[in-house]
Scaffold this motif. Sequence first.
Motif, PDB file in Angstrom:
ATOM      1  N   ALA A 221      42.299 -17.623  60.967  1.00 40.39           N
ATOM      2  CA  ALA A 221      42.071 -17.115  62.318  1.00 40.39           C
ATOM      3  C   ALA A 221      40.693 -16.486  62.463  1.00 40.39           C
ATOM      4  O   ALA A 221      40.149 -16.428  63.567  1.00 40.39           O
ATOM      5  CB  ALA A 221      43.155 -16.098  62.689  1.00 40.39           C
ATOM      6  N   CYS A 224      38.615 -19.738  62.574  1.00 36.18           N
ATOM      7  CA  CYS A 224      39.160 -20.648  63.583  1.00 36.18           C
ATOM      8  C   CYS A 224      39.258 -22.110  63.138  1.00 36.18           C
ATOM      9  O   CYS A 224      38.838 -23.020  63.856  1.00 36.18           O
ATOM     10  CB  CYS A 224      38.374 -20.553  64.886  1.00 36.18           C
ATOM     11  SG  CYS A 224      38.341 -18.911  65.623  1.00 36.18           S
ATOM     12  N   TYR A 225      39.771 -22.334  61.923  1.00 32.49           N
ATOM     13  CA  TYR A 225      40.035 -23.716  61.561  1.00 32.49           C
ATOM     14  C   TYR A 225      41.095 -23.817  60.474  1.00 32.49           C
ATOM     15  O   TYR A 225      41.383 -22.862  59.761  1.00 32.49           O
ATOM     16  CB  TYR A 225      38.752 -24.451  61.167  1.00 32.49           C
ATOM     17  CG  TYR A 225      38.126 -24.110  59.830  1.00 32.49           C
ATOM     18  CD1 TYR A 225      38.210 -24.992  58.759  1.00 32.49           C
ATOM     19  CD2 TYR A 225      37.397 -22.932  59.656  1.00 32.49           C
ATOM     20  CE1 TYR A 225      37.595 -24.706  57.545  1.00 32.49           C
ATOM     21  CE2 TYR A 225      36.776 -22.645  58.452  1.00 32.49           C
ATOM     22  CZ  TYR A 225      36.878 -23.535  57.397  1.00 32.49           C
ATOM     23  OH  TYR A 225      36.277 -23.259  56.197  1.00 32.49           O
ATOM     24  N   VAL A 276      32.140 -19.092  66.811  1.00 32.42           N
ATOM     25  CA  VAL A 276      33.574 -19.152  67.102  1.00 32.42           C
ATOM     26  C   VAL A 276      34.107 -17.758  67.395  1.00 32.42           C
ATOM     27  O   VAL A 276      33.581 -16.758  66.910  1.00 32.42           O
ATOM     28  CB  VAL A 276      34.364 -19.781  65.932  1.00 32.42           C
ATOM     29  CG1 VAL A 276      33.928 -21.223  65.708  1.00 32.42           C
ATOM     30  CG2 VAL A 276      34.211 -18.968  64.657  1.00 32.42           C
ATOM     31  N   PHE A 278      38.099 -16.098  67.880  1.00 34.88           N
ATOM     32  CA  PHE A 278      39.544 -16.299  67.938  1.00 34.88           C
ATOM     33  C   PHE A 278      40.140 -15.478  69.082  1.00 34.88           C
ATOM     34  O   PHE A 278      39.848 -14.294  69.238  1.00 34.88           O
ATOM     35  CB  PHE A 278      40.183 -15.886  66.617  1.00 34.88           C
ATOM     36  CG  PHE A 278      41.661 -16.193  66.507  1.00 34.88           C
ATOM     37  CD1 PHE A 278      42.114 -17.503  66.559  1.00 34.88           C
ATOM     38  CD2 PHE A 278      42.596 -15.169  66.342  1.00 34.88           C
ATOM     39  CE1 PHE A 278      43.468 -17.791  66.449  1.00 34.88           C
ATOM     40  CE2 PHE A 278      43.942 -15.454  66.228  1.00 34.88           C
ATOM     41  CZ  PHE A 278      44.386 -16.774  66.288  1.00 34.88           C
ATOM     42  N   TYR A 292      40.823 -20.408  70.788  1.00 35.32           N
ATOM     43  CA  TYR A 292      39.543 -19.904  70.314  1.00 35.32           C
ATOM     44  C   TYR A 292      38.401 -20.509  71.134  1.00 35.32           C
ATOM     45  O   TYR A 292      38.610 -21.470  71.905  1.00 35.32           O
ATOM     46  CB  TYR A 292      39.350 -20.171  68.821  1.00 35.32           C
ATOM     47  CG  TYR A 292      39.588 -21.591  68.349  1.00 35.32           C
ATOM     48  CD1 TYR A 292      38.560 -22.516  68.300  1.00 35.32           C
ATOM     49  CD2 TYR A 292      40.857 -21.995  67.913  1.00 35.32           C
ATOM     50  CE1 TYR A 292      38.767 -23.812  67.840  1.00 35.32           C
ATOM     51  CE2 TYR A 292      41.081 -23.284  67.453  1.00 35.32           C
ATOM     52  CZ  TYR A 292      40.033 -24.192  67.418  1.00 35.32           C
ATOM     53  OH  TYR A 292      40.249 -25.469  66.967  1.00 35.32           O
TER      54      TYR A 292
END
Length: 364
Positions: A221, A224-225, A276, A278, A292
């Motif tokens: 998280a 974000c992947y 990125v 989240f 996200y």
Amino acid sequence: MLKDIKMMRLSVLCALLLISLQGFSQKDTTITIKILGGLQFDLPRLAVQPNTRLTIILDNHDDMAHNMVVTKPNFRLKVVEEAMKLGDKGATMDYVPNSPLIIANTKIIEPGRIDTITFTLEKEGIYPYVCTYPGHGFVMYGAIYATNKALPPLEKDINVPEGQRQKAAVVVSHEGHHMSPPSPHPFPLKYPLLYRTFMPDCGPAAIVVAFNETESYCFDAGKCYLRYAWSGGFVDNSEQWKGNGSKLTKIVGEVYWRDKTDFPFRIANVKTIPTVDFKGYQLNKRLPTFKYLLDKVEVTETIRLSADGKALIRDFTFKNNKQKLYFLVNTDDGIVYQSKLGKFNNGVLSIPANVQRLSISMKR
């Protein structure tokens, strides 16, 4: 004589009225509950009479921060899930959602600190109490019985953690009686299942999801992947729960896929990794949809298992997608990648601007 009889009747009526009033009067009770290591309250349950004004002194003997949230009957898991959705703002709210399902709650208390809450349980029922600090809610809980009836045996009480029931079962079992090894989970598992925990080869904001008894994945998280996926089981948190959270959760099974791209999405060109951010997740039939940002592009991602159980399906939605996107994979990781949007060219899938939906299949 008649006067004496009337006086006697009046005395009896007054006595009966007093007894009746006592039966409906409010009772005050104060109980201290200690927080111990291993994510547990020292009292897995307690009993009071209905209409009791109860004061709980929460005393943190652990070396981690905790809270206590008392909920209406049957709503412990609902409140835990709402707390998990608070995301970054959770810390400022003591990880307590604004919910009518909550009767009372303490603040987050640090090791060595105490906090006190007072509330009244007017009706008979079973009122859960739970720590809603991230990662604790499915493990650390207990039950307040507002009742005049006898409680069920602790080893059969489904309102307390399974670990507490197992301990009680060991005590009451006959000497020499064979017992199954205890589960590393303090409650019966219901799939799909989600934990927020500390995982190997992942940032501190790991989310692990089990589709069933054998298929699981880890989502980072913080970055974000999807980090990796494995088969053969879920996770074992027992060492982490016994300590102060510094222990990593163990993977049960064999990892069959890891992301080796550093981050799969690119914006405008294949070399630029976007910023990125989240934004939390939402549960649908117990499976999370992650939210996200990729720079200013709003993304949702839902990861599901194919019908035959041999592939992961990653469903994406995009909003404000005004530039071309790219999705990168490693062509040597033993996975077959497919998308209706087009073919992967040397491990790169081109995603035109303004595309709103994308689905990628990852088949072993």
